[in-house]
Design a protein around this motif. Structure first.
Motif, PDB file in Angstrom:
ATOM      1  N   UNK A   1       0.816  -1.211   0.000  1.00 53.92           N
ATOM      2  CA  UNK A   1       0.000   0.000   0.000  1.00 53.92           C
ATOM      3  C   UNK A   1       0.857   1.271   0.000  1.00 53.92           C
ATOM      4  N   UNK A   2       0.246   2.359  -0.434  1.00 52.91           N
ATOM      5  CA  UNK A   2       0.875   3.677  -0.283  1.00 52.91           C
ATOM      6  C   UNK A   2      -0.121   4.553   0.475  1.00 52.91           C
ATOM      7  N   UNK A   3       0.363   5.640   1.078  1.00 58.61           N
ATOM      8  CA  UNK A   3      -0.595   6.525   1.737  1.00 58.61           C
ATOM      9  C   UNK A   3      -0.320   7.988   1.441  1.00 58.61           C
ATOM     10  N   UNK A   4      -1.382   8.783   1.545  1.00 57.44           N
ATOM     11  CA  UNK A   4      -1.293  10.236   1.419  1.00 57.44           C
ATOM     12  C   UNK A   4      -2.008  10.833   2.620  1.00 57.44           C
ATOM     13  N   UNK A   5      -1.622  12.049   2.976  1.00 61.18           N
ATOM     14  CA  UNK A   5      -2.293  12.693   4.107  1.00 61.18           C
ATOM     15  C   UNK A   5      -2.861  14.035   3.676  1.00 61.18           C
ATOM     16  N   UNK A   6      -3.926  14.461   4.340  1.00 57.16           N
ATOM     17  CA  UNK A   6      -4.451  15.804   4.111  1.00 57.16           C
ATOM     18  C   UNK A   6      -5.111  16.311   5.384  1.00 57.16           C
ATOM     19  N   UNK A   7      -4.974  17.612   5.610  1.00 62.56           N
ATOM     20  CA  UNK A   7      -5.656  18.220   6.759  1.00 62.56           C
ATOM     21  C   UNK A   7      -7.081  18.497   6.333  1.00 62.56           C
ATOM     22  N   UNK A   8      -8.059  17.925   7.035  1.00 67.39           N
ATOM     23  CA  UNK A   8      -9.447  18.119   6.630  1.00 67.39           C
ATOM     24  C   UNK A   8     -10.195  19.146   7.482  1.00 67.39           C
ATOM     25  N   UNK A   9      -9.661  19.411   8.688  1.00 62.01           N
ATOM     26  CA  UNK A   9     -10.272  20.422   9.556  1.00 62.01           C
ATOM     27  C   UNK A   9      -9.182  21.054  10.391  1.00 62.01           C
ATOM     28  N   UNK A  10      -9.115  22.375  10.433  1.00 60.35           N
ATOM     29  CA  UNK A  10      -8.045  23.016  11.202  1.00 60.35           C
ATOM     30  C   UNK A  10      -8.228  22.862  12.712  1.00 60.35           C
TER      31      UNK A  10
END
Lengths: 80, 80
Positions: B71-80
């Motif tokens: 697997x690979x993963x990505x991250x993102x901020x969804x709520x500050x």
């Protein structure tokens, strides 16, 4: 066009998978408030118009990708 | 801060779940080119600084959320 469908457990439903992961992380000293685990489905649809692609993805989501009793879904175009 | 970790099967790995869903949809007349199924994990982390929150999420992802072999993963901020 590539459309992603994000399926998450409803707030009011006990997310056992998310709770298990959250507890595991907290026990390991990686503290967090909460954790929810959902699915991320990427659909490559042969359709160049954004709205039509989203309509098709919605139809697919409602047909087989999510369970409205316990889940909600969101869509996003990830590749034109 | 709420950080999402998106975990997807590597391109070179056979995504059996994605293939099953894709075949099901195609047989139902909802034609698509390809389908990949991954996980979407939302982590609520008590951390107001964006970079620190992402660092923590990365540590969590590497500890227990994804399998680097398949697997690979990505991250993102969804709520500050």
């Amino acid at each position: 066009m590539k459309v992603a469908v994000k399926v998450m457990p409803r707030r009011e439903v006990l997310d056992t998978q998310g709770r298990a992961v959250g507890e595991k992380l907290n026990r390991a000293g990686l503290t967090l408030e909460s954790c929810r685990v959902g699915k991320y489905i990427e659909l490559e649809i042969q359709e160049s118009e954004r709205d039509k692609a989203l309509d098709k993805a919605k139809e697919m989501a409602e047909y087989v990708l999510y369970n409205p009793l316990i889940e909600t879904f969101e869509m996003e175009v990830v590749e034109p």
